[in-house]
Design an enzyme around this catalytic site. Structure first.
Site, PDB file in Angstrom:
ATOM      1  CB  THR A  11      54.939   7.874 -65.716  1.00  0.00           C
ATOM      2  OG1 THR A  11      54.428   6.542 -65.852  1.00  0.00           O
ATOM      3  CG2 THR A  11      53.856   8.767 -65.128  1.00  0.00           C
ATOM      4  CB  SER A  52      61.369   1.892 -67.927  1.00  0.00           C
ATOM      5  OG  SER A  52      60.319   1.369 -67.146  1.00  0.00           O
ATOM      6  CB  THR A  84      58.772   4.026 -62.079  1.00  0.00           C
ATOM      7  OG1 THR A  84      57.429   3.703 -62.441  1.00  0.00           O
ATOM      8  CG2 THR A  84      58.905   5.537 -61.925  1.00  0.00           C
ATOM      9  CG  ASP A  85      56.572  -0.103 -65.403  1.00  0.00           C
ATOM     10  OD1 ASP A  85      56.081   0.291 -64.330  1.00  0.00           O
ATOM     11  OD2 ASP A  85      55.908  -0.197 -66.459  1.00  0.00           O
TER      12      ASP A  85
END
Length: 325
Positions: A11, A52, A84-85
């Site tokens: 993101t 990610s 961030t996943d």
């Protein structure tokens, strides 16, 4: 002296331009006010510009290797920007193999750069401050988010959209960024560093399954698993429990491959000797399952796969979970 910044995707790098086009590391850092006041220059490098969720063990270990070279060449610390996943898992993988005192700090963003209140610039600035801080040395891999500093071992993504998504349920933040300074309040203890130089073929062969036990679950779903996987992580109920029907199936699997018992709750430990009914933690350990301690299922899978790829035997795996869990 400099800070090495490795920009991946996620993101924080969404450009808002052509579909799939990503911001470079230079473009990300150019949007961060205050970086020029850090007192330490950034050496920005672009690697693996993918979401990610598409990152692999090999790619993350490649970044760690490049970061090690940067530190050997004089970098005081490292920042990694990514999606961030899977950040909680990649941070833990880096922590397991990071051998330096220099801080290894991961960060990202929950809001795209073009959105109101985009959090990427503030997170990058906080991460750079942590990477440059003497107070963060010797703490392994850290996550800097929302002006909080989290140990890789404890951090979890707890919300799908909030800018305060990253928390450490079992320990809380180990530090905070306050008025431009880094305050480490509860330094995490360092564990033994595991080998990082594992070939891709060995990592690919060390596949680890993860099964989250659910209400009225079917143990038949685990049939044949040992033929295709080298290890299994079980996310059990509560303090490490499964339906009684699962106990003999898991015991049979544990005779063939390492099976690690964790909790699906998100915080708290797997117990060792409190309950004794079939499917309890005591029963499962007697059947050969390895206690995952305080590690959540996702981090337990990272540790088990790395250990298997390194050729660890059952006793070594049990000892490693006793130390890291």
């Amino acid at each position: 002296m400099s800070i090495a910044l490795f920009a991946l995707g996620g993101t924080i790098s969404v450009s808002g331009r052509a579909t799939g086009e990503r911001l470079t590391g230079a473009e990300i850092t150019a949007a961060v006010p205050g970086l020029d006041e850090l007192g330490v220059p950034l050496d920005v490098r672009d690697v693996h510009a993918v979401p990610s969720g598409s990152l692999t063990f090999t790619q993350v270990l490649d970044v760690v290797e490049a970061a090690s070279r940067a530190v050997a060449e004089g970098s005081a610390g490292v920042v990694v920007t990514q999606g961030t996943d899977t950040l909680e898992e990649t941070a833990f993988l880096a922590d397991l193999v990071w051998p330096h005192d220099a801080p290894f700090v991961l960060t990202g963003a929950m809001r795209q750069p073009g959105m109101a209140g985009a959090d990427g610039p503030a997170n990058v600035l906080a991460a750079a401050r942590v990477a440059a801080s003497p107070a963060a040395r010797g703490l392994g891999a850290l996550v800097a988010f929302n002006d909080e500093v989290h140990a890789a071992r404890w951090v979890r993504k707890s919300h799908s959209t909030s800018t305060a998504a990253f928390v450490s349920p079992n320990a809380g933040p180990v530090g905070r960024v306050v008025e431009g300074g880094v305050r480490v309040l509860a330094p995490p203890p360092r564990r033994a560093v595991l080998p990082a130089g594992i070939g891709r073929a060995r990592l690919d062969a060390a596949r680890v399954a993860l099964h989250c036990v659910t209400f009225d679950d079917d143990p038949g779903r685990l049939e044949g698993l040992a033929a295709t996987y080298r290890g299994l992580v079980v996310a059990g109920f509560g303090a490490g429990h499964v339906p009684a029907s699962f106990a003999p199936v898991l015991g049979a699997l544990a005779d063939r491959i390492p099976v690690v018992l964790t909790s699906r709750t998100g915080s708290g430990p797997v117990l060792r000797r409190t309950y004794s009914a079939p499917g309890s933690e005591t029963d499962l350990q007697q059947r050969g399952l390895i206690n995952g301690g305080l590690l959540d299922p996702y981090k337990a899978r990272v540790l088990l796969r790395l250990l298997l790829a390194a050729g660890a035997e059952h006793d070594d795996i049990t000892a490693a979970f006793a130390e890291h869990g």
